[in-house]
Enzyme design. Structure first.
Site, PDB file in Angstrom:
ATOM      1  N   ASP A  53       0.836  -1.191   0.000  1.00 58.99           N
ATOM      2  CA  ASP A  53       0.000   0.000   0.000  1.00 58.99           C
ATOM      3  C   ASP A  53       0.881   1.255   0.000  1.00 58.99           C
ATOM      4  O   ASP A  53       1.899   1.308   0.687  1.00 58.99           O
ATOM      5  CB  ASP A  53      -0.897  -0.025   1.243  1.00 58.99           C
ATOM      6  N   GLU A  57       1.691  -0.227  -4.924  1.00 58.10           N
ATOM      7  CA  GLU A  57       0.715   0.786  -5.322  1.00 58.10           C
ATOM      8  C   GLU A  57       1.408   2.147  -5.343  1.00 58.10           C
ATOM      9  O   GLU A  57       1.840   2.640  -4.297  1.00 58.10           O
ATOM     10  CB  GLU A  57      -0.459   0.830  -4.345  1.00 58.10           C
TER      11      GLU A  57
END
Length: 546
Positions: free
Chosen positions: A199, A264
């Site tokens: 993330d 990401e």
């Protein structure tokens, strides 16, 4: 031998919304395990689990209070181990979210850090004194509104948070923090995890001088509610020190065999390609990166071509990961509805197009049902940005509503209790059992296209060459030893036609007609043409040869 992830299809599971086994209205690990045969039946290769860690759930698990345990709402470590074993028995790899840039303010590390300025973890988070007038140490913004700095009365200092104030950022300049984070990652690798989805992978480091960001260069960067867009975010993320930590992380994962890491990249535009190239260069950083490039409302052939060709040119040493939906954006059939003949037509077109892209493919739970965005009322919301900025921001709850399994059951078979988000009639109508009973359902279409991709050397390992066909058609050739495919996708609701020069045959699923030398694509139509030699495509005002 090619690594498993290079042509993989990865199915994202949002655990809160997949299957509830306990009746509390929240999905859990036992529920996921019970539904793994459905995922395996699609022909995908891997599942990605959104966060399941201990958490106060202020940001639905992206605020971690213990990296090495499962939150009780999802089950136990024993349940996690059972899920891994069942998935592997079904031939599915498992990766999970790792939220490393920040923790919850309830994490023991932060509780110790904020206690005073002299404790062993005092420097584990990003602390800074106020400016002489009491204002924050820099002009950095939080994604969820307001400054990225929160004043703490105990330490009489500000701490950094890129998201909620209850999500303080870790100080990765401290090598003790890096070591502790690597230990948490290894904990999950030892339990059999096959990789990580990282993330906000470019947010780990901040500028240690805390320099303020300059203003955005152009007005188009400015977003009404995300003040991030009003700055060039060069000091609060994507710092050069990030690469050193990624190399440490890659050294760890390489010890565990064929592990995959996909990052990401929280960036838009051309800059995202630069970061993706940098983060995947060589063999000692990430295996893949993805951006939000294809998660926008833009639905033009030029846009998709620019995304893919831009990656080919800008990140020649990298490997792409493409998806149209996830837990953070409106579901794509609803997002692109203005270009649709019908909801199902755009769902089929987008599936056919995505499965033809070179690289790794991601699909989001319910996408295989053609699921549409759920229209939410304010009293139904749980998402922090929506609660703060409503009605300008509708939030992410609409794409996170529960998976629908049985049309005749309460809450579509998701739970015997009251779901944490509502199951509404339009979503329930797309239940798995109803689609299993229909010969031409979106679910069965997904299985056909995935099977076609898996059986096609051109689509799994072939290289991509774009064709100079005009809007609204996206056209490219995929070529591998023994197979050449020309792939055409009509991104409008109006029909288009081509005259073919050369021999070709329609192969695989198609929404097209071939009559003699004339190929017709209806609105949202698509086709894979197999041919051996050159194939020319001619319409009223253009001509191209592939």
């Amino acid at each position: 031998m090619q690594e498993w992830w290079r042509d993989a299809i990865i199915y994202q599971i949002y655990p809160r919304s997949f299957q509830d086994s306990s009746g509390d209205g929240i999905g859990d690990l036992k529920g996921i395990t019970s539904r793994l045969p459905h995922i395996a039946s699609l022909g995908v290769d891997c599942i990605w689990l959104s966060p399941i860690f201990m958490s106060p759930q202020k940001d639905m698990g992206y605020d971690v209070s213990d990296y090495c345990d499962v939150d009780p709402i999802f089950g136990t470590l024993v349940d996690f181990d059972a899920l891994i074993a069942t998935a592997h028995d079904l031939g599915l790899k498992v990766i999970s979210d790792q939220v490393l840039s920040h923790t919850s303010d309830q994490h023991p590390w932060f509780k110790e850090s904020r206690a005073d300025r002299d404790n062993p973890k005092a420097d584990w988070y990003v602390w800074a004194d106020p400016l002489p007038d009491g204002s924050p140490p820099s002009n950095w913004h939080s994604h969820f509104g307001g400054p990225a700095w929160e004043f703490d009365a105990t330490r009489r200092q500000y701490y950094l948070h890129n998201f909620l104030a209850s999500q303080p950022d870790l100080n990765f300049h401290n090598t003790d923090v890096q070591d502790a984070i690597l230990d948490t990652c290894e904990f999950w690798l030892k339990r059999g995890l096959d990789g990580f989805r990282l993330d906000t992978v470019n947010y780990y480091f901040h500028d240690d001088e805390l320099r303020s960001n300059p203003a955005a260069k152009s007005a188009h960067q400015v977003m009404a509610t995300d003040l991030y867009g009003m700055q060039q975010n060069i000091y609060n993320k994507t710092r050069p020190e990030n690469l050193g930590f990624l190399q440490r992380l890659r050294t760890l994962t390489d010890r565990y065999g064929d592990i995959m890491m996909v990052g990401e990249v929280g960036e838009m535009g051309d800059r995202s390609i630069e970061i993706m190239a940098e983060y995947t260069a060589g063999t000692d950083r990430l295996h893949m990166c993805y951006s939000f490039a294809m998660l926008s409302e833009v639905f033009t052939a030029e846009h998709f071509r620019r995304c893919i060709a831009g990656f080919q040119k800008g990140a020649p040493d990298g490997h792409p990961y493409w998806s149209f939906s996830n837990h953070d954006v409106m579901r794509h059939p609803s997002r692109w509805a203005d270009h649709a003949v019908s909801h199902d037509a755009i769902a089929r077109l987008s599936c056919a197009m995505l499965m033809a892209f070179e690289g790794t493919i991601g699909i989001y739970q319910g996408e295989e049902l053609g699921q549409e965005e759920t229209v939410m009322q304010f009293h139904e919301l749980t998402d922090p940005p929506a609660l703060r900025f409503w009605p300008a921001v509708k939030g992410r709850d609409g794409c996170r509503t529960p998976m629908v399994w049985d049309a005749a059951e309460p809450h579509a078979g998701f739970s015997i209790g009251t779901p944490w988000l509502p199951v509404k009639a339009p979503q329930k109508a797309r239940a798995v059992d109803a689609q299993e009973a229909s010969a031409d359902s979106i679910l069965k279409f997904y299985r056909k296209v995935i099977a076609f991709r898996k059986a096609s050397p051109a689509l799994t390992v072939g290289k991509t060459t774009f064709l100079d066909v005009p809007e609204p058609v996206l056209g490219f050739r995929r070529e591998a030893p023994g197979q050449v495919l020309t792939c055409l996708f009509n991104l409008s609701a109006e029909p288009v036609a081509f005259r073919l020069g050369g021999k070709a045959a329609i192969t695989g699923p198609a929404e097209a007609g071939l009559d003699g030398g004339t190929l017709t694509l209806p609105g949202n139509g698509f086709v894979y043409l197999q041919h051996d030699g050159a194939l020319s495509l001619t319409a009223a005002t253009f001509e191209t040869t592939s």
